[in-house]
Design an enzyme around this catalytic site. Structure first.
Site: not given
Length: 325
Positions: A127, A152
């Site tokens: 990501s 995350y």
């Protein structure tokens, strides 16, 4: 070939599974169908591709070590495209353990499955969030990513480190893909395109964080899928290794549109597509968020011969048409 696609009921995984089947491959898709967002959307995505005769769906949690090990042993996959994860930056602040189980334990079970069953290439989702509050623009794969600002992001950085270790120790070819704000038809309902479109269409105010002073490198789903399909055919090996350090079997690529867009411009595209004005509620920056994302895709361009190119208004128009249907 035979592929495992994890997160096959998810946004990106569903399109990747469809593309692989259409290209003549056999695909086993797994997903735990959790309720982070409405599972009805996940089931509808699976319904969308159920006509594909070379696709099979298995409901399974990645943290199920024995189940995943058995699946790998019985199926003997040629390649694995690992897109399943507990998504969402903000949710990770409230529910950290969901990210440990899904993103870290899940990555470990996939790596073990690949190692023990001689998988020829593991492609996995990372990501743009790993760049944290990086101030150097655009974000390059060469940049240090030691300062994540959400759990995350920390789990995604951990996935990259785990993949590198397996590539180094077991000569397992792995390629990590740092996705930049993916959007498009069938997209997640917790993401800005869906949230804003739904609110504007139903005369509700939209929450505009950091008073609109945010930039995102919005990347259309078709470009993401095309990138994944091309990349999984380019297997890292010692023959084409150009990095000065690190395992020759390990690669990382940014996949982004290489054109950051201000939040106000993004909202304007949705207003144009809906032919309706937004009521905006300006709010301060949220914890875990970053001000800007901007992908350097020179590696993708030079080594894969591909660069995302869908302009935002075209992508938003396609999304809004899907939303209306």
């Amino acid at each position: 070939m035979k592929y495992l696609v994890t997160g096959a009921a998810g946004f990106i995984g569903n399109f990747v599974a469809e593309r692989l089947c259409n290209d003549g491959h056999e695909v086993v898709g797994i997903d735990n169908l959790n309720d982070y967002y409405d599972p009805a959307l996940k089931l509808a995505r699976l319904e969308r591709i159920k006509h594909l005769t070379t696709f099979r769906f298995v409901k399974m949690d990645l943290a199920n070590r024995e189940g995943i090990a058995t699946l790998f042993k019985s199926e003997q996959f040629d390649r694995v495209i690992h897109l399943a994860a507990q998504a969402g930056v903000r949710y990770s602040i409230e529910n950290p353990m969901a990210y440990i189980d899904s993103n870290m334990v899940g990555m470990a079970t996939i790596l073990e499955g690949c190692r023990h069953n001689k998988v020829k290439h593991l492609v996995y989702a990372s990501s743009s969030s790993v760049y944290g509050a990086n101030t150097k623009i655009p974000f390059s794969e060469e940049d240090r990513v030691d300062n994540p600002v959400s759990l995350y992001a920390a789990t995604k950085k951990s996935n990259e480190l785990m993949a590198h270790t397996y590539s180094h120790l077991y000569s397992l070819p792995t390629t990590g893909l740092r996705f930049f704000t993916v959007y498009g038809p069938w997209g997640r309902p917790d993401m800005a395109p869906f949230l804003f479109t739904d609110a504007i269409a139903n005369d509700r105010p939209i929450k505009v964080f950091n008073n609109g002073k945010m930039q995102r490198d919005f990347t259309y789903i078709d470009d993401i899928v095309e990138g994944i399909i091309r990349i999984q055919n380019v297997i890292p090996s010692s023959k084409q290794h150009t990095q000065k350090v690190g395992s020759p079997f390990y690669k990382l690529y940014n996949i982004g549109n290489n054109q950051p867009v201000e939040l106000e411009q993004f909202i304007n595209c949705i207003e144009n597509a809906l032919d309706k004005k937004a009521v905006k509620q300006y709010l301060p920056m949220q914890d875990g968020d970053v001000v800007r994302t901007f992908a350097d895709v020179s590696g993708l361009e030079s080594e894969i011969g591909f660069k995302p190119n869908t302009d935002l208004q075209t992508g938003i128009n396609n999304f809004v048409q899907w939303y209306k249907r």
